[in-house]
Design a protein around this motif. Structure first.
Motif, PDB file in Angstrom:
ATOM      1  N   GLY A 203       0.857  -1.241   0.179  1.00 33.37           N
ATOM      2  CA  GLY A 203       0.088  -0.175   0.542  1.00 33.37           C
ATOM      3  C   GLY A 203       1.023   1.159   0.177  1.00 33.37           C
ATOM      4  N   ASP A 204       0.063   2.522  -0.408  1.00 32.05           N
ATOM      5  CA  ASP A 204       1.089   3.872   0.065  1.00 32.05           C
ATOM      6  C   ASP A 204       0.565   4.128   0.744  1.00 32.05           C
ATOM      7  N   MET A 205       1.408   5.102   1.295  1.00 32.49           N
ATOM      8  CA  MET A 205       1.429   5.702   2.602  1.00 32.49           C
ATOM      9  C   MET A 205       0.014   7.275   2.253  1.00 32.49           C
ATOM     10  N   GLN A 206      -0.131   7.681   0.760  1.00 32.44           N
ATOM     11  CA  GLN A 206      -0.727   8.756   0.636  1.00 32.44           C
ATOM     12  C   GLN A 206      -2.106   7.887   0.585  1.00 32.44           C
ATOM     13  N   ARG A 207      -2.594   6.700   0.431  1.00 38.06           N
ATOM     14  CA  ARG A 207      -3.527   5.940   0.242  1.00 38.06           C
ATOM     15  C   ARG A 207      -4.062   5.022   1.178  1.00 38.06           C
ATOM     16  N   LEU A 208      -4.004   5.264   2.222  1.00 36.81           N
ATOM     17  CA  LEU A 208      -3.804   3.501   2.963  1.00 36.81           C
ATOM     18  C   LEU A 208      -5.086   2.634   2.829  1.00 36.81           C
ATOM     19  N   PRO A 209      -4.276   1.577   2.441  1.00 36.46           N
ATOM     20  CA  PRO A 209      -5.566   0.507   2.399  1.00 36.46           C
ATOM     21  C   PRO A 209      -6.194   0.002   3.467  1.00 36.46           C
ATOM     22  N   LEU A 210      -7.069   1.175   3.851  1.00 33.33           N
ATOM     23  CA  LEU A 210      -7.362   0.429   5.260  1.00 33.33           C
ATOM     24  C   LEU A 210      -8.715   0.860   5.726  1.00 33.33           C
ATOM     25  N   ASP A 211      -9.479   0.574   6.587  1.00 30.42           N
ATOM     26  CA  ASP A 211     -10.576   1.530   6.851  1.00 30.42           C
ATOM     27  C   ASP A 211     -10.431   2.324   7.818  1.00 30.42           C
ATOM     28  N   ASN A 212     -11.637   3.280   8.288  1.00 29.27           N
ATOM     29  CA  ASN A 212     -11.404   4.229   9.295  1.00 29.27           C
ATOM     30  C   ASN A 212     -11.621   3.477  10.516  1.00 29.27           C
ATOM     31  N   ASP A 213     -10.955   4.253  11.625  1.00 27.86           N
ATOM     32  CA  ASP A 213     -10.873   4.076  13.092  1.00 27.86           C
ATOM     33  C   ASP A 213     -10.558   2.458  13.361  1.00 27.86           C
ATOM     34  N   THR A 214      -9.448   1.660  13.363  1.00 23.45           N
ATOM     35  CA  THR A 214      -9.120   0.522  13.179  1.00 23.45           C
ATOM     36  C   THR A 214      -7.988   0.087  14.248  1.00 23.45           C
TER      37      THR A 214
END
Ligand SMILES: C[S@@+](CC[C@H](N)C(=O)[O-])C[C@H]1O[C@@H](n2cnc3c(N)ncnc32)[C@H](O)[C@@H]1O
Length: 327
Positions: A203-214
């Protein structure tokens, strides 16, 4: 009931049960599974598709490859782990699969070592410019939550070194990196059972492949100086952070080692305290005290900030192209 039946149907076949057992050990690509199972790729792919549909496996892409792992949604008390615990480990078929899995792991380690050897001299040349890693890591550990059960995200995880030192304290630790080679190194470094709570993802730190509040803690260890727009990267980091969570940035204080830009693709010659603290504030975070570990010629600083506990999530601001390089 339907989901339960679907899961039961998903594993009610020998190859699928073997795949599930293998992916319960580690993340595997289709070609790795094909070589372990000694079956054709289309056949393995068909079984994988069924297991994903049954919610037992998760598929994720890493560059040109697709990897599979036991489904996160199904953990920790779900169907797959319960089933995996029942598999008779001394059954000859599972035994043979595990032996072949070890061979796959050896191949990964050999690849990782080759990559590591080619780059180690470069890394050492930078390490020699600042205070030893042990002092930095000790200061970083001091900033972590004291209670148990928290979840850690390491951005630009590289070889997974920070995951390794934090993993014993966190319930779950995830590393993100843009470099597939780095992820290969990290994955073999984290292969042991003591790192079962760790995983790495592309993944790219500019657009993290992660959900909010996790996550409860997000770390950037010697990564932010590669970002074209560090302020946007910090803003994006607040998105997967839970209220009361903490961002920790470990990076260089301002310096004049310009060769780090030309030879090692650093985008920034360090950061001032006020720069980082302003970016924290703009991202909706509350800055904490900064720690400086003075070295010659590079000083390492640890900046940290917390996300207010009012449930407010600053919007990710990112929409830019960034760096993909590292030293
Ligand atoms: C100097 S290494 C540091 C690795 C690790 N944090 C450590 O301290 O051991 C920088 C890492 O940042 C990663 N990186 C660079 N740009 C990135 C980006 N845009 N998104 C995610 N990772 C990135 C590189 O691939 C590299 O692994």
């Amino acid at each position: 009931m339907n989901i339960f039946l679907k899961s039961l149907k998903g594993v009610a076949e020998e190859t699928r049960l073997r795949i599930l057992a293998l992916c319960g050990e580690t993340e595997l690509s289709v070609s790795e599974l094909t070589s372990i199972l000694n079956q054709s790729q289309p056949r393995v792919s068909r079984h994988l598709k069924l297991l994903v549909e049954a919610g037992l496996l998760e598929r994720f892409r890493e560059g040109p490859w697709a990897f599979y792992r036991a489904s996160e949604k199904d953990r920790p008390n779900g169907f797959a782990p319960a089933l995996l615990a029942l598999i008779p480990l001394n059954d000859p078929v599972f035994k043979e699969d595990r032996a072949r899995l070890e061979m796959v792991r050896h191949i990964r380690v050999a690849k990782a070592e080759g990559f590591f050897k080619r780059n180690a001299a470069e890394w050492d040349s930078i390490r020699g410019l600042h205070i030893n890693d042990a002092s930095v890591e000790e200061a970083l550990l001091e900033l972590l939550p004291t209670q148990s059960g928290w979840e850690h995200l390491d951005v630009g995880t590289g070889t997974g070194r920070i995951l390794k030192i934090i993993a014993p304290k966190a319930r779950r630790a995830v590393g993100i990196d843009l470099s597939i080679e780095m992820l290969t190194v990290a994955r073999s470094a984290l292969a042991g059972p003591e790192f079962a709570n760790c995983q790495v993802r592309h993944g790219d730190m500019q657009r993290l492949p992660l959900d909010n509040d996790t996550f409860d803690v997000v770390t950037f260890h010697l990564v932010l100086h590669y970002a074209e727009r560090p302020e946007l990267v910090l803003s994006e980091a607040t998105r997967p952070l839970r209220p009361n969570g903490k961002v920790i940035v470990v990076d260089f204080a301002p310096h004049s080692e310009a060769h780090l830009m030309t030879e090692h693709a650093h985008r920034w010659l360090g950061f001032t305290d006020s720069e980082i603290q302003n970016w924290f504030t703009q991202a909706g975070l509350i800055p904490e005290d900064t720690i400086h570990l003075v070295g010659n010629p590079l000083t390492v600083s640890l900046w940290s900030a917390t996300k207010p506990g009012n449930g407010h999530t600053p919007a990710g601001l990112l929409n830019t192209e960034g760096t993909s390089s590292w030293y």
